[in-house]
Scaffold this motif. Sequence first.
Motif, short mmCIF file in Angstrom:
data_model
loop_
_atom_site.label_atom_id
_atom_site.label_comp_id
_atom_site.label_asym_id
_atom_site.label_seq_id
_atom_site.Cartn_x
_atom_site.Cartn_y
_atom_site.Cartn_z
N ILE A 95 0.79 -1.42 0.36
CA ILE A 95 0.03 0.18 0.28
C ILE A 95 0.75 1.47 -0.02
CG2 ILE A 95 -1.49 1.60 1.21
CD1 ILE A 95 -2.58 -1.14 2.52
N GLN A 96 1.74 0.94 0.71
CA GLN A 96 3.19 2.26 0.89
C GLN A 96 3.79 2.28 -0.19
OE1 GLN A 96 5.36 2.36 4.48
NE2 GLN A 96 6.57 4.09 3.98
N GLU A 97 4.18 1.49 -1.13
CA GLU A 97 4.45 1.57 -2.25
C GLU A 97 3.98 2.31 -3.50
OE1 GLU A 97 8.87 1.90 -3.44
OE2 GLU A 97 7.69 0.45 -1.38
N ILE A 98 2.43 1.71 -4.03
CA ILE A 98 1.86 2.73 -3.97
C ILE A 98 1.59 3.91 -4.85
CG2 ILE A 98 -0.68 2.07 -5.34
CD1 ILE A 98 -0.72 -0.54 -4.63
N MET A 99 1.05 3.65 -3.07
CA MET A 99 0.46 5.59 -2.33
C MET A 99 1.68 6.57 -2.72
SD MET A 99 -2.37 4.68 0.36
CE MET A 99 -3.27 6.46 0.15
N GLN A 100 3.20 6.00 -2.43
CA GLN A 100 4.25 7.25 -2.19
C GLN A 100 5.47 6.42 -3.14
OE1 GLN A 100 5.62 7.12 1.80
NE2 GLN A 100 4.34 8.61 2.40
N PRO A 101 4.90 6.79 -4.73
CA PRO A 101 5.72 5.25 -5.35
C PRO A 101 7.19 6.02 -5.62
CG PRO A 101 3.68 6.97 -6.37
CD PRO A 101 3.84 7.04 -4.66
N THR A 102 8.21 5.79 -6.11
CA THR A 102 9.62 6.06 -6.56
C THR A 102 9.66 5.25 -7.66
OG1 THR A 102 10.50 3.59 -5.60
CG2 THR A 102 10.13 6.24 -4.24
N VAL A 103 10.93 5.74 -8.24
CA VAL A 103 11.37 5.01 -10.20
C VAL A 103 11.50 3.57 -9.43
CG1 VAL A 103 12.23 6.98 -10.13
CG2 VAL A 103 13.60 5.66 -9.09
N LEU A 104 11.58 3.06 -8.59
CA LEU A 104 11.42 1.63 -8.18
C LEU A 104 10.07 0.91 -7.82
CD1 LEU A 104 15.28 1.39 -6.80
CD2 LEU A 104 15.00 0.52 -9.36
N SER A 105 9.20 1.44 -7.44
CA SER A 105 8.30 1.18 -7.19
C SER A 105 7.43 -0.18 -7.93
CB SER A 105 7.20 2.16 -7.11
OG SER A 105 7.34 3.13 -6.27
N GLU A 106 7.05 0.03 -8.91
CA GLU A 106 6.94 -1.10 -10.03
C GLU A 106 7.92 -2.63 -9.75
OE1 GLU A 106 5.97 -2.23 -14.97
OE2 GLU A 106 6.86 -0.19 -13.99
N SER A 107 9.14 -2.62 -9.85
CA SER A 107 9.82 -3.47 -9.71
C SER A 107 9.40 -4.33 -8.16
CB SER A 107 10.95 -3.65 -9.98
OG SER A 107 11.55 -2.95 -11.46
N THR A 108 8.99 -3.46 -7.28
CA THR A 108 9.39 -2.95 -5.66
C THR A 108 7.93 -4.11 -5.61
OG1 THR A 108 10.75 -1.42 -4.94
CG2 THR A 108 8.70 -2.53 -3.42
N ILE A 109 6.83 -3.46 -6.15
CA ILE A 109 4.98 -3.64 -6.11
C ILE A 109 5.44 -5.24 -6.41
CG2 ILE A 109 3.15 -3.98 -6.45
CD1 ILE A 109 3.63 -0.28 -6.39
N LYS A 110 5.77 -5.73 -7.42
CA LYS A 110 6.05 -7.18 -7.63
C LYS A 110 6.38 -7.59 -6.91
CE LYS A 110 5.63 -6.06 -12.77
NZ LYS A 110 6.13 -6.25 -14.18
N LEU A 111 7.72 -7.15 -6.45
CA LEU A 111 8.52 -8.30 -5.69
C LEU A 111 7.85 -8.78 -4.46
CD1 LEU A 111 11.24 -9.66 -3.97
CD2 LEU A 111 11.83 -7.81 -2.87
N TYR A 112 6.98 -6.78 -4.06
CA TYR A 112 6.17 -7.46 -2.62
C TYR A 112 5.46 -8.62 -2.59
CZ TYR A 112 8.66 -3.64 -0.10
OH TYR A 112 9.99 -3.01 1.08
N MET A 113 4.55 -8.07 -3.81
CA MET A 113 3.41 -8.89 -4.15
C MET A 113 3.42 -10.57 -3.77
SD MET A 113 -0.37 -8.67 -4.20
CE MET A 113 -0.44 -7.36 -4.74
N GLY A 114 4.64 -10.56 -5.06
CA GLY A 114 4.91 -12.08 -4.58
C GLY A 114 5.49 -12.94 -3.56
N LEU A 115 6.00 -12.40 -2.20
CA LEU A 115 6.30 -12.43 -1.41
C LEU A 115 5.11 -12.18 0.07
CD1 LEU A 115 9.55 -10.34 -0.67
CD2 LEU A 115 9.52 -13.02 -0.74
N LEU A 116 4.29 -11.37 -0.84
CA LEU A 116 2.75 -11.66 -0.45
C LEU A 116 2.31 -12.61 0.05
CD1 LEU A 116 0.18 -11.04 1.83
CD2 LEU A 116 -0.03 -9.60 -0.88
N MET A 117 1.95 -13.21 -1.51
CA MET A 117 1.62 -14.66 -2.55
C MET A 117 2.06 -16.04 -1.33
SD MET A 117 -0.55 -13.91 -4.10
CE MET A 117 -0.95 -12.44 -3.01
N ILE A 118 3.76 -16.06 -1.69
CA ILE A 118 4.39 -17.46 -0.60
C ILE A 118 3.83 -17.06 0.90
CG2 ILE A 118 6.20 -17.41 0.08
CD1 ILE A 118 7.75 -17.10 -2.48
N GLU A 119 3.92 -15.46 1.39
CA GLU A 119 2.69 -15.90 3.01
C GLU A 119 2.00 -16.50 2.97
OE1 GLU A 119 4.99 -15.13 6.05
OE2 GLU A 119 6.44 -15.24 5.08
#
Length: 323
Positions: free
Chosen positions: A176-200
């Motif tokens: 949520i924070q990455e989407i609401m406060q984006p940086t140049v790396l947010s797109e890749s970061t969100i995919k990584l975080y979502m993958g880790l969320l799926m694993i959890e």
Amino acid sequence: MDLYKLLMERTEEEEKILKDRRKVEKGLYTDEKDFVIQREKFLSPEKMIMVRKHTRFVDFPNHKHNYIEINYVYSGQLKQTIGEEKITLQQGDLLFLNQHIEHEIEACGNEDLVINFIIHPQFFDDVLMYLSSETIENKIGDFFISSLFNQTQAGQYLHFVVDEIQSIQEWVHKIIQEIMQPTVLSESTIKLYMGLLMIELIKHSDKVKSQRQQYIDYQFVMESLTYIEQNYQNASLYDLADKLNQPHYSLSKAIKQATKHTFKELLQDKRLNKSKELLHHSNLPIASIIEEVGYSNISYFYRIFKRKYGYTPKNLRRSYNKS
């Protein structure tokens, strides 16, 4: 970021609802005759995922949406009816809804703060690379296969009762924070975080409730998608069949049955998506991009690219540069 304070603020839509006791203004959500909420209303063409606060104080009538939706209850609760089944989400719960689900939602009170993730189905093409068929419990794997490839028009959902799982709550808040406060790396970061969320979530699959459909045999499909993701430049059905120790004709049939697409169509779609990404985010010459994604026939590539996107690669890159 004080997310609670931000979510408590009334939106313009909520103010109008409270002032005029209006119903849902359908035009804000869809241009279609039927109430199918359109991702195009919220996602710009280059975006694959966003978050939006669920509008309080009004009942949402029965509707569908052309995207994958995740409801996350930040505080309070969310009551809805899916088909004939009534579901109440409590604080910390997650509800995954595929793009064909039909549901209606009861009006939220002032303290019922819900975040809706609006996700283009294609987003999970990348997320799935973090997973394998051995790690996915049946109902979770089946949900993503059916969501990605329109396996069923009946719709499916996954309800995760995970308010006490701290790791899951942390990953959701990071996304949520990455989407609401984006940086140049947010797109890749969100995919990584979502993958880790799926694993959890998979680790805690005992916490999931689902609308059971007739499950498909998705093991080879998951392995096929991973193979295409990692080997799209030189992938072939025969090579995949050899790796999986399966006859190519039976593997082809299994893929078609599960996804409604042939291996060739899945591979072509991956290559075109990758070429579009390179047009947007690299300065490589178009001829080099065509070679990079595994094509040698330039005229054939131009033809299938324009058929999929409505633009030639050159025109699409020009539009990206202008924006």
